[in-house]
Design a protein around this motif. Structure first.
Motif, short mmCIF file in Angstrom:
data_model
loop_
_atom_site.label_atom_id
_atom_site.label_comp_id
_atom_site.label_asym_id
_atom_site.label_seq_id
_atom_site.Cartn_x
_atom_site.Cartn_y
_atom_site.Cartn_z
N HIS A 183 0.85 -1.20 -0.09
CA HIS A 183 0.18 -0.01 0.08
C HIS A 183 0.72 1.39 0.00
O HIS A 183 0.47 2.32 0.58
CB HIS A 183 -0.87 -0.10 1.17
N ILE A 184 2.03 1.16 -0.55
CA ILE A 184 2.84 2.25 -0.56
C ILE A 184 3.31 2.78 -1.88
O ILE A 184 3.43 1.71 -2.85
CB ILE A 184 4.33 2.27 0.45
N GLN A 185 3.24 3.93 -2.64
CA GLN A 185 3.59 4.28 -3.83
C GLN A 185 4.88 5.30 -3.56
O GLN A 185 5.04 6.02 -2.75
CB GLN A 185 2.36 5.04 -4.49
N LEU A 186 5.71 4.98 -4.66
CA LEU A 186 6.91 5.99 -4.72
C LEU A 186 6.32 7.37 -5.48
O LEU A 186 5.58 7.27 -6.54
CB LEU A 186 7.90 5.19 -5.77
N ASN A 187 6.64 8.19 -4.83
CA ASN A 187 6.26 9.50 -5.29
C ASN A 187 7.24 10.61 -5.97
O ASN A 187 7.15 10.80 -7.14
CB ASN A 187 5.67 10.72 -4.31
N ASN A 188 8.72 10.43 -5.46
CA ASN A 188 9.73 11.02 -6.03
C ASN A 188 11.13 10.56 -5.34
O ASN A 188 10.87 10.30 -4.12
CB ASN A 188 9.19 12.60 -5.88
N ILE A 189 12.01 10.97 -6.00
CA ILE A 189 13.30 10.39 -5.44
C ILE A 189 14.31 12.04 -5.95
O ILE A 189 14.38 12.55 -6.86
CB ILE A 189 14.16 9.49 -6.15
N GLU A 190 14.84 12.58 -4.84
CA GLU A 190 15.62 13.78 -5.02
C GLU A 190 17.04 13.48 -4.41
O GLU A 190 17.13 12.82 -3.37
CB GLU A 190 15.04 15.26 -4.40
N VAL A 191 18.21 14.02 -4.88
CA VAL A 191 19.57 13.87 -4.35
C VAL A 191 19.97 15.29 -4.08
O VAL A 191 19.51 16.41 -4.69
CB VAL A 191 20.17 13.47 -5.15
N ASP A 192 20.43 15.51 -2.87
CA ASP A 192 20.96 16.73 -2.57
C ASP A 192 22.72 16.65 -2.68
O ASP A 192 23.21 15.78 -1.69
CB ASP A 192 20.78 17.01 -0.92
N GLU A 193 23.21 17.32 -3.83
CA GLU A 193 24.52 17.02 -3.93
C GLU A 193 25.30 17.74 -2.78
O GLU A 193 26.66 17.23 -2.54
CB GLU A 193 24.85 17.57 -5.19
N TYR A 194 24.92 18.90 -2.44
CA TYR A 194 25.83 19.63 -1.21
C TYR A 194 26.01 18.83 -0.02
O TYR A 194 27.04 18.71 0.53
CB TYR A 194 25.49 20.88 -1.10
N ARG A 195 24.85 18.16 0.57
CA ARG A 195 24.90 17.29 1.78
C ARG A 195 25.11 15.81 1.77
O ARG A 195 25.13 15.43 2.60
CB ARG A 195 23.49 17.89 2.67
N ARG A 196 24.96 15.61 0.42
CA ARG A 196 25.18 14.10 -0.03
C ARG A 196 24.05 13.37 0.67
O ARG A 196 24.40 12.44 1.28
CB ARG A 196 26.59 13.66 0.46
N LEU A 197 23.00 13.87 0.46
CA LEU A 197 21.81 12.98 1.13
C LEU A 197 20.74 12.49 -0.14
O LEU A 197 20.77 13.26 -1.22
CB LEU A 197 21.04 13.93 2.05
N VAL A 198 19.99 11.72 -0.02
CA VAL A 198 19.10 10.96 -1.00
C VAL A 198 17.55 11.16 -0.16
O VAL A 198 17.55 10.48 0.87
CB VAL A 198 19.38 9.47 -1.51
#
Length: 538
Positions: A183-198
């Motif tokens: 019952h979970i749907q993927l909505n979006n993936i974003e990467v933060d290049e400065y803080r090296r986070l996903v």
């Protein structure tokens, strides 16, 4: 013959300096011939003041030759700098692409198994590398992002969401934790290049309660934080993150009231970036910190200019209806589909730009056995109605709103059509339509220059454009746009058939100063007095 055009929408938002009033003039033109015996897909990626990258994906109907990529990079005057060719192995299919500052990436996958290949193209010199490996599990891929030397692939396996990280160093894959549930749907993936986070965004429905969740992972794939935004009253449809500083980000998007994709308004939420040292459970595993931030919801009826796309009489009726329902203590349910752009940073905070659209269908009938007929209804593209903009400060407070009518605009693929250039408080909005550029200039909630049209069909004196199709417009650099699409061009007094080309025009905004006082839509006492591609298939 099928030919498609795919603008590089994953490229960074371009914010250029232009004056309050802008005249659009085509300056340099590039034409690429089209083969009549192949299937060509054109990808155009603006690179700012470094030029533009064109990728032609070529396939031949009449031979077994493999599909190939033909990359061409041009400078800002559309002079070719280099070209590179890559033949795709027969058992791989191109799936997704993305771009970072220095590289363009293409993800390719073997059909019905876990084998993948990532092509990395150096934007500076055209050199290429490929990285081959195996996914942990078979999956259908819908999201593809790269951060340094790790690719993140998002999709589904057996109707459950999966995000896999693929390392270019050791060619290994692993599944990010906390996602593979029902019952979970993927909505979006974003990467933060400065803080090296996903950041992985999901939405879920549990007994008519919709929940939007942002999971933040380290570069190595370790779950650091989970932010849940409860959907008891409002269900979030989309989310875009804009870091403000090392400690805070703003999450912005659209929401509904009934767990559907139909928007009721927009929301904004402040989220803490700083991750405190995590607690450790009895078994020595890190415990995930879960937080929920305060969220502001803004109904479309609260925006001053949202309905300016309507004709005056219809707009007046809508405003009167909203006022009556408000006096009666009733809410109005809106059912708008929104395409939300990437957020634009401003000195005050940010600008949200979104386009309102709806799927366009066409019905057909054909004979069936006996005297009955069978009817079929299929989607043939998307029709846009208008775009709207909202300005927010860094605390998430709404400062102004405005809108731009985009009537009669259709596209085979769903992608942003309105392009944005900013200077100070002035914003130039522009979109292509039938070989012309339509533009408007605003300053916050005020209209500085009403909508105007500029032709893109200027050729040699003895030539004319028979038709222009799948026109696209991209903000480029320093007040310049890129316009591209497919055209058929004929020559006067020539018996030769018209030539078909894929064109790219450099379009320049000529600078001028405003010669009249800006008008404010939001301050007008009587709104009724106010004036209110993709793909090619044959």
């Amino acid at each position: 013959m099928i030919r498609r055009l795919a603008i590089g929408l994953w490229c960074w938002m371009v914010v250029a300096v232009v004056p309050a009033l802008a005249q659009f003039e085509p300056s340099v033109r590039l034409e690429l011939p089209i083969s009549q015996n192949s299937e060509d897909v054109f990808d155009v990626t603006p690179l700012g003041d470094r030029g533009v990258l064109v990728n032609v994906r070529q396939g031949d109907y009449y031979s077994s030759a493999p599909t190939k990529f033909l990359f061409k990079r041009y400078d800002t005057n559309l002079k070719q700098l280099w070209t590179a060719e890559y033949k795709i192995e027969s058992y791989y299919e191109p799936v997704r692409s993305c771009r970072t500052e220095h590289y363009l990436y293409w993800l390719m996958k073997e059909d019905e198994n876990e084998k993948i290949s990532v092509l990395r193209l150096n934007l500076e010199d055209g050199s290429m590398e490929s990285f081959k490996g195996d996914l942990v599990t078979p999956m259908e891929i819908f999201h593809f992002k790269v951060l340094d030397n790790i690719a993140y692939l998002g999709g589904y396996y057996r109707s459950r969401p999966v995000v896999v990280s693929f390392s270019f160093f050791d060619l290994t894959s692993k599944v990010l934790p906390g996602l593979y549930t029902n019952h979970i749907q993927l909505n979006n993936i974003e990467v933060d290049e400065y803080r090296r986070l996903v950041h992985v965004m999901t939405d879920a429905t549990h007994q008519r309660n919709c929940e939007f969740t942002v999971r933040t992972y380290s570069y190595e794939g370790k779950l650091l934080r989970t932010v849940n935004l409860d959907g008891n009253e409002h269900s979030l449809i989309s989310g875009k993150l804009l870091p403000l500083n090392d400690e805070e980000s703003l999450l912005v998007g659209n929401y509904s009231n009934d767990c559907t994709p139909y928007s009721q308004g927009v929301y904004i939420s402040r989220i803490r970036n700083a991750v405190a040292p995590l607690d450790v459970d009895k078994e020595g595993n890190n415990m995930v910190v879960t937080t929920t931030e305060e969220t502001r919801y803004i109904d479309f009826s609260e925006l001053q200019n949202f309905f300016n796309y309507m004709k005056p009489k219809r707009q007046q009726k809508m405003l009167e209806r909203l006022a009556r329902r408000k006096d009666q203590g009733k809410d109005t349910k809106f059912r708008y589909r929104l395409l939300v752009h990437d957020l634009i940073p401003t000195e005050e905070g940010l600008m949200l730009v979104a386009e309102v659209y709806y799927p366009q269908y066409r019905g057909s009938s054909y004979p069936f056995i006996g005297s009955t007929r069978s009817f079929d209804r299929y989607q043939e593209g998307y029709r846009y109605t208008h775009a709207f903009m909202c300005g927010f400060d860094k605390k998430g407070r709404l400062l102004w709103d405005n809108s731009l009518p985009i009537p009669d605009l259709t596209s085979y693929d769903l992608h942003p059509m309105v392009q944005v250039l900013r200077t100070g408080n002035a914003t130039v909005l522009a979109y292509p339509h039938e070989g012309e550029i339509n533009s408007e200039v605003i300053e916050g909630g005020k209209v500085v220059r009403e909508r105007e049209k500029y032709s893109l069909k200027k050729l040699a004196e003895n030539e004319k454009v028979v038709y222009s199709e799948n026109d696209q417009l991209e903000a480029w650099y320093d007040g310049h746009f890129l316009a591209c699409g497919f055209q058929k061009i004929s020559t006067d007094r020539s018996l030769a058939p018209p030539r078909e080309v894929f064109y790219i025009n450099k379009v320049t905004c000529n600078l001028s100063e405003p010669n009249h006082n800006p008008s404010s839509r939001s301050e007008a006492p009587d709104k009724t007095t106010q004036k209110t591609s993709g793909s090619k298939q044959r």
